[in-house]
Design an enzyme around this catalytic site. Structure first.
Site, mmCIF file in Angstrom:
data_model
loop_
_atom_site.group_PDB
_atom_site.id
_atom_site.type_symbol
_atom_site.label_atom_id
_atom_site.label_comp_id
_atom_site.label_asym_id
_atom_site.label_seq_id
_atom_site.Cartn_x
_atom_site.Cartn_y
_atom_site.Cartn_z
ATOM 1 N N HIS A 162 0.796 -1.242 0.028
ATOM 2 C CA HIS A 162 0.086 0.166 -0.121
ATOM 3 C C HIS A 162 0.756 1.454 0.063
ATOM 4 C CE1 HIS A 162 -0.288 -0.946 4.659
ATOM 5 N NE2 HIS A 162 0.641 -0.016 4.241
ATOM 6 N N HIS B 37 -1.425 4.857 9.685
ATOM 7 C CA HIS B 37 -0.014 5.353 9.997
ATOM 8 C C HIS B 37 -0.115 6.614 10.702
ATOM 9 C CE1 HIS B 37 -0.092 2.688 6.464
ATOM 10 N NE2 HIS B 37 1.384 2.472 6.720
ATOM 11 N N HIS C 70 10.809 -3.770 3.636
ATOM 12 C CA HIS C 70 11.342 -2.247 3.707
ATOM 13 C C HIS C 70 11.858 -1.706 4.917
ATOM 14 C CE1 HIS C 70 6.876 -1.811 4.454
ATOM 15 N NE2 HIS C 70 7.050 -0.487 4.550
ATOM 16 N N GLU D 47 4.672 -5.285 8.299
ATOM 17 C CA GLU D 47 3.120 -5.362 8.020
ATOM 18 C C GLU D 47 2.735 -6.491 7.055
ATOM 19 O OE1 GLU D 47 3.003 -0.372 6.809
ATOM 20 O OE2 GLU D 47 3.548 -1.744 5.267
#
Ligand code: FE2
Length: 280
Positions: free
Chosen positions: A12, A59, A193, A240
């Site tokens: 995303h 977030h 990441h 995630e």
């Protein structure tokens, strides 16, 4: 009865929302990323899901360090795109499905998953970018959305095993809803990441593809990957990916992959995307 007909996994990455909103999807950098979603866009037009249970993380847009729900379900009628610093994205509001959402909340809580119930919140790129990737830029999103927010921002985050088991409980909840609904479940986030520190920019294509492989078939080995392996192999933000395991758990014993796409680079990560069907 309602039934879960498919699962979708997708990164995303916020930059993709910017690219779509600014008409850059055919630029050389973005084209190979967006091309990987063309198959899925066409497939979604044919599938016409009534409701999507969209597993994502906030977030620091709707929640901040004052409140950190481990698992939260959106039971509201409507959610607005969040302002993430540059104003809200100019995308349609997200319409909820309160009846199914409350049914799932009740079923999960009686099934001993203590969900936080959210009637009002804004939804950020974690939820709106996957909608853009799968549906493009329609006047209104073509399906009702039940946001399911997972804490993967602040430790302790839930284990992969707990996420998988939540997916199994969601499947039981949906199967006991009396209305005839075509329901999809999406897991979003990842892939490998790391946004900060000496390892910023880490991407691990081998591990990412091992994870994509593991979503297909009958193996449930992914549910036992410990947090430390995500951190070591996929960087601090790779955690995630536990959200994809909620999607996988909801698809039952066996899955088949009907589309898959992986591309590096995308912002400071890899883009990963898979479409799965449950095998009855
Ligand atoms: Fe994220």
């Amino acid at each position: 009865m309602a039934r879960i007909t498919a699962g979708v996994g997708s990164s995303h990455v916020p930059l993709l929302g910017v690219a779509a909103d600014q008409g850059k999807t055919q630029d050389a950098y973005f084209k190979p990323i967006f091309d990987g979603y063309e198959w899925t866009k066409q497939w979604e037009r044919e599938q016409k899901p009534d409701v999507i249970i969209l597993v994502y993380n906030d977030h620091a847009s709707a929640f901040d360090m004052k409140i950190v729900p481990t698992f939260a379900i959106g039971t509201g009628e409507r959610y607005k795109p969040a302002d993430e610093g540059w104003g809200p994205r100019q995308v349609p509001d997200v319409e909820g499905h309160p009846d199914l959402a409350w049914h799932i909340a009740q079923s999960l809580i009686l099934d001993e998953f203590d969900m936080t119930i959210i009637n009002e919140m804004d939804v950020d790129h974690g939820l709106t970018v996957p909608l853009t990737m799968m549906f493009g830029a329609p006047e209104a999103w073509p399906a009702k959305i039940i946001p399911l927010a997972v804490n993967v921002v602040t430790y302790p985050v839930p284990s992969g095993n707990r996420c998988w088991a939540l997916g199994e409980a969601i499947a039981r909840a949906v199967a006991s809803f009396p209305e005839d609904l075509n329901v999809q479940i999406w897991g979003t986030g990842g892939m490998s990441h790391q946004l900060q520190g000496p390892r910023a920019g880490l991407i691990n294509p081998e591990w990412d593809n091992m994870f994509l492989d593991g979503l297909v078939g009958t193996s449930d080995a992914l549910r036992r990957i410990p947090h430390v392996e995500y951190i070591r192999e996929t960087g601090s933000e790779g955690i995630e990916m536990v959200m994809w395991l909620i999607m996988r758990g909801a698809l039952g014993h066996e899955t088949r992959s009907i589309h898959r796409h992986y591309h590096v680079p995308c912002s400071n990560t890899a883009i990963g995307h898979i479409v799965l069907e449950p095998v009855a």
